[in-house]
Design an enzyme around this catalytic site. Structure first.
Site, PDB file in Angstrom:
ATOM      1  N   ASP A   8       1.171  -1.360  -0.004  1.00 47.13           N
ATOM      2  CA  ASP A   8       0.137  -0.165   0.185  1.00 47.13           C
ATOM      3  C   ASP A   8       0.857   1.004  -0.186  1.00 47.13           C
ATOM      4  OD1 ASP A   8      -2.189  -1.384   0.153  1.00 47.13           O
ATOM      5  OD2 ASP A   8      -2.934  -1.631   1.870  1.00 47.13           O
ATOM      6  N   ASP A 129     -14.707  -3.234  -1.354  1.00 45.13           N
ATOM      7  CA  ASP A 129     -14.550  -2.738  -0.100  1.00 45.13           C
ATOM      8  C   ASP A 129     -16.080  -2.317   1.012  1.00 45.13           C
ATOM      9  OD1 ASP A 129     -12.223  -3.236  -0.866  1.00 45.13           O
ATOM     10  OD2 ASP A 129     -12.250  -0.579  -1.571  1.00 45.13           O
TER      11      ASP A 129
END
Length: 244
Positions: A8, A129
């Site tokens: 990330d 998500d």
């Protein structure tokens, strides 16, 4: 079963968040390309990258870091974060990204996602998500009224390579994968599903290898790898059916 190590990106660094909160970021490596090379040397065969800043900005922000990663590894890469138009999709694919992940766009512009998937079959994944069963967008900063399965079904038969299902409540907290919700999603669509959010130990890897999870393409692991809770060699040996 593919185990995807995650990188990330925030401000050019390799970080992990807790529950998608940018204010709760831990820096694990200042050199994401070096981290990618380490994962490849450990035997991982597919890399997962998210441009966190891009997810909030709605456009790529950590492009330079992604470019360096692409130059440093030979394994395939899937990339998400800030990919909201066809030019960005095609730009990343032409640079060597194996497949792009479209998240916010799946909610706000599903026709674009379908068009991208049909023009680039097998190279577009959809990121779902979810927070309390509802899909979140804009780097998880906003919640929608859509349920994950409802949204996933919209992308049947258009060439989507995979659905990446993340339980935001578990992400970065090492509480274990939400396999029940992920398996239920996989059973509801024909698109391969990848589990994400909370993978914490070898026990989670073992759970992924149980017959009930046979419909899953794989899972993403992040913090557990970085802080040593999950041993890469042991995890990959388990998946390969080799003795630990």
């Amino acid at each position: 079963m593919i185990l995807f190590p995650a990188i990330d990106l925030k401000e050019g660094k390799c970080v992990r968040l807790q529950q998608g909160d940018m204010a709760r970021a831990t820096i694990f490596n200042h050199d994401p390309a070096q981290q990618a090379g380490l994962f490849e040397s450990q035997g991982f065969r597919y890399l997962h990258i998210v441009d966190l800043d891009g997810a909030f900005a709605g456009k790529p922000v950590n492009g330079e870091a992604v470019d360096r990663i692409l130059e440093s590894v030979a394994m395939p890469v899937q990339l998400g974060g800030g990919i909201r138009d066809m030019a960005t999709v095609e730009g990343w694919l032409s640079k060597g990204v194996t497949r792009v992940i479209l998240g916010t766009a799946a909610v706000r512009d599903p026709e674009f996602v379908k068009n991208a998937a049909m023009h680039h079959p097998g190279r577009v994944a959809v990121g779902l998500d979810a927070r309390d069963g509802r899909v979140a967008v804009q780097g998880w900063a906003e919640s929608s009224d859509l349920e994950a399965l409802e949204l996933a079904k919209r992308f049947e038969d258009v060439g989507v390579a995979a659905i990446i299902y993340t339980d935001i409540a578990r992400d970065g907290l090492l509480k274990g994968l939400n396999l029940e919700a992920t398996i239920a999603l996989a059973e509801g669509v024909s698109i391969p599903v990848i589990a994400s959010g909370g993978l914490a130990s070898l026990d989670d890897v073992r759970a992924l290898l149980e017959p009930r999870a046979a419909g899953l393409e794989g899972a993403i692991t992040g913090r557990a790898l970085y802080d040593g809770r999950l041993d890469a060699r042991a995890a990959l040996s388990l998946i390969a059916g080799l003795p630990l």
